[in-house]
Design a protein around this motif. Sequence first.
Motif, PDB file in Angstrom:
ATOM      1  N   GLY A   1       0.864  -1.174   0.000  1.00  0.00           N
ATOM      2  CA  GLY A   1       0.000   0.000   0.000  1.00  0.00           C
ATOM      3  C   GLY A   1       0.898   1.220   0.000  1.00  0.00           C
ATOM      4  O   GLY A   1       1.943   1.219   0.648  1.00  0.00           O
ATOM      5  N   ILE A   2       0.517   2.245  -0.712  1.00  0.00           N
ATOM      6  CA  ILE A   2       1.301   3.463  -0.814  1.00  0.00           C
ATOM      7  C   ILE A   2       0.611   4.557   0.006  1.00  0.00           C
ATOM      8  O   ILE A   2      -0.600   4.777  -0.153  1.00  0.00           O
ATOM      9  CB  ILE A   2       1.428   3.927  -2.289  1.00  0.00           C
ATOM     10  CG1 ILE A   2       1.981   2.811  -3.165  1.00  0.00           C
ATOM     11  CG2 ILE A   2       2.259   5.190  -2.392  1.00  0.00           C
ATOM     12  CD1 ILE A   2       3.365   2.352  -2.809  1.00  0.00           C
ATOM     13  N   LYS A   3       1.378   5.218   0.863  1.00  0.00           N
ATOM     14  CA  LYS A   3       0.841   6.273   1.711  1.00  0.00           C
ATOM     15  C   LYS A   3       0.120   7.316   0.860  1.00  0.00           C
ATOM     16  O   LYS A   3       0.640   7.778  -0.146  1.00  0.00           O
ATOM     17  CB  LYS A   3       1.985   6.927   2.485  1.00  0.00           C
ATOM     18  CG  LYS A   3       1.525   7.973   3.466  1.00  0.00           C
ATOM     19  CD  LYS A   3       2.705   8.516   4.239  1.00  0.00           C
ATOM     20  CE  LYS A   3       2.270   9.582   5.221  1.00  0.00           C
ATOM     21  NZ  LYS A   3       3.405  10.093   5.989  1.00  0.00           N
ATOM     22  N   GLY A   4      -1.099   7.635   1.259  1.00  0.00           N
ATOM     23  CA  GLY A   4      -1.887   8.635   0.547  1.00  0.00           C
ATOM     24  C   GLY A   4      -2.717   8.090  -0.592  1.00  0.00           C
ATOM     25  O   GLY A   4      -3.472   8.829  -1.205  1.00  0.00           O
ATOM     26  N   GLU A   5      -2.560   6.797  -0.902  1.00  0.00           N
ATOM     27  CA  GLU A   5      -3.342   6.180  -1.977  1.00  0.00           C
ATOM     28  C   GLU A   5      -4.217   5.084  -1.401  1.00  0.00           C
ATOM     29  O   GLU A   5      -3.764   4.290  -0.579  1.00  0.00           O
ATOM     30  CB  GLU A   5      -2.418   5.576  -3.040  1.00  0.00           C
ATOM     31  CG  GLU A   5      -1.648   6.603  -3.823  1.00  0.00           C
ATOM     32  CD  GLU A   5      -0.899   5.980  -4.995  1.00  0.00           C
ATOM     33  OE1 GLU A   5      -1.281   4.896  -5.458  1.00  0.00           O
ATOM     34  OE2 GLU A   5       0.078   6.594  -5.431  1.00  0.00           O
ATOM     35  N   ALA A   6      -5.447   5.037  -1.849  1.00  0.00           N
ATOM     36  CA  ALA A   6      -6.364   3.994  -1.396  1.00  0.00           C
ATOM     37  C   ALA A   6      -6.035   2.678  -2.074  1.00  0.00           C
ATOM     38  O   ALA A   6      -5.468   2.655  -3.168  1.00  0.00           O
ATOM     39  CB  ALA A   6      -7.802   4.396  -1.726  1.00  0.00           C
ATOM     40  N   GLY A   7      -6.364   1.590  -1.434  1.00  0.00           N
ATOM     41  CA  GLY A   7      -6.194   0.278  -2.034  1.00  0.00           C
ATOM     42  C   GLY A   7      -4.801  -0.297  -1.862  1.00  0.00           C
ATOM     43  O   GLY A   7      -3.888   0.349  -1.363  1.00  0.00           O
TER      44      GLY A   7
ATOM     45  N   TRP B   1      -1.767  -3.119  -3.692  1.00  0.00           N
ATOM     46  CA  TRP B   1      -1.223  -3.652  -4.940  1.00  0.00           C
ATOM     47  C   TRP B   1      -0.556  -4.983  -4.668  1.00  0.00           C
ATOM     48  O   TRP B   1       0.120  -5.156  -3.660  1.00  0.00           O
ATOM     49  CB  TRP B   1      -0.209  -2.674  -5.528  1.00  0.00           C
ATOM     50  CG  TRP B   1      -0.846  -1.400  -5.944  1.00  0.00           C
ATOM     51  CD1 TRP B   1      -1.064  -0.291  -5.175  1.00  0.00           C
ATOM     52  CD2 TRP B   1      -1.391  -1.107  -7.219  1.00  0.00           C
ATOM     53  NE1 TRP B   1      -1.697   0.667  -5.907  1.00  0.00           N
ATOM     54  CE2 TRP B   1      -1.915   0.202  -7.160  1.00  0.00           C
ATOM     55  CE3 TRP B   1      -1.495  -1.818  -8.407  1.00  0.00           C
ATOM     56  CZ2 TRP B   1      -2.522   0.812  -8.252  1.00  0.00           C
ATOM     57  CZ3 TRP B   1      -2.098  -1.209  -9.492  1.00  0.00           C
ATOM     58  CH2 TRP B   1      -2.605   0.085  -9.414  1.00  0.00           C
TER      59      TRP B   1
ATOM     60  N   ARG C   1      -3.652  -4.190  -9.164  1.00  0.00           N
ATOM     61  CA  ARG C   1      -4.428  -3.730  -8.019  1.00  0.00           C
ATOM     62  C   ARG C   1      -5.060  -4.949  -7.349  1.00  0.00           C
ATOM     63  O   ARG C   1      -5.595  -5.822  -8.025  1.00  0.00           O
ATOM     64  CB  ARG C   1      -5.510  -2.751  -8.453  1.00  0.00           C
ATOM     65  CG  ARG C   1      -6.307  -2.197  -7.263  1.00  0.00           C
ATOM     66  CD  ARG C   1      -7.257  -1.107  -7.681  1.00  0.00           C
ATOM     67  NE  ARG C   1      -6.591   0.088  -8.161  1.00  0.00           N
ATOM     68  CZ  ARG C   1      -6.081   1.053  -7.378  1.00  0.00           C
ATOM     69  NH1 ARG C   1      -6.148   0.935  -6.074  1.00  0.00           N
ATOM     70  NH2 ARG C   1      -5.507   2.107  -7.909  1.00  0.00           N
TER      71      ARG C   1
ATOM     72  N   ALA D   1       9.004   4.636  -1.859  1.00  0.00           N
ATOM     73  CA  ALA D   1       8.018   5.089  -2.836  1.00  0.00           C
ATOM     74  C   ALA D   1       8.639   6.228  -3.639  1.00  0.00           C
ATOM     75  O   ALA D   1       9.163   7.176  -3.069  1.00  0.00           O
ATOM     76  CB  ALA D   1       6.750   5.557  -2.136  1.00  0.00           C
TER      77      ALA D   1
ATOM     78  N   LYS E   1       8.303   9.021  -7.039  1.00  0.00           N
ATOM     79  CA  LYS E   1       7.316   9.735  -7.853  1.00  0.00           C
ATOM     80  C   LYS E   1       7.325   9.271  -9.305  1.00  0.00           C
ATOM     81  O   LYS E   1       6.331   9.380  -9.995  1.00  0.00           O
ATOM     82  CB  LYS E   1       7.551  11.230  -7.780  1.00  0.00           C
ATOM     83  CG  LYS E   1       7.330  11.782  -6.392  1.00  0.00           C
ATOM     84  CD  LYS E   1       7.011  13.239  -6.433  1.00  0.00           C
ATOM     85  CE  LYS E   1       6.866  13.804  -5.046  1.00  0.00           C
ATOM     86  NZ  LYS E   1       5.617  13.541  -4.418  1.00  0.00           N
TER      87      LYS E   1
END
Length: 72
Positions: A8-14, A16, A27, A58, A60
């Motif tokens: 899971g990536i901070k600030g992103e829902a869901g 992977w 996803r 993470a 960009k």
Amino acid sequence: MAGAVLIGIKGEAGLWLVDLEKGTVVRYTRRLSGDLAKAASWRAKGVRVEKDVDFAVALKSISSAASGLYEG
């Protein structure tokens, strides 16, 4: 060695799912249950959850990794 990693990536829902053997990332859409659901609920509250991962960053863009530079 692990065959897959769920991230899971901070600030992103869901979440992977990374298949290390196939080299794919998709996803994760299955319903979470048990300890995995509990960990996801902690994540929703801002708690970092990790197990058997000793390096993760993470970025960009892919060019950040390709440049060999990491600026946090």
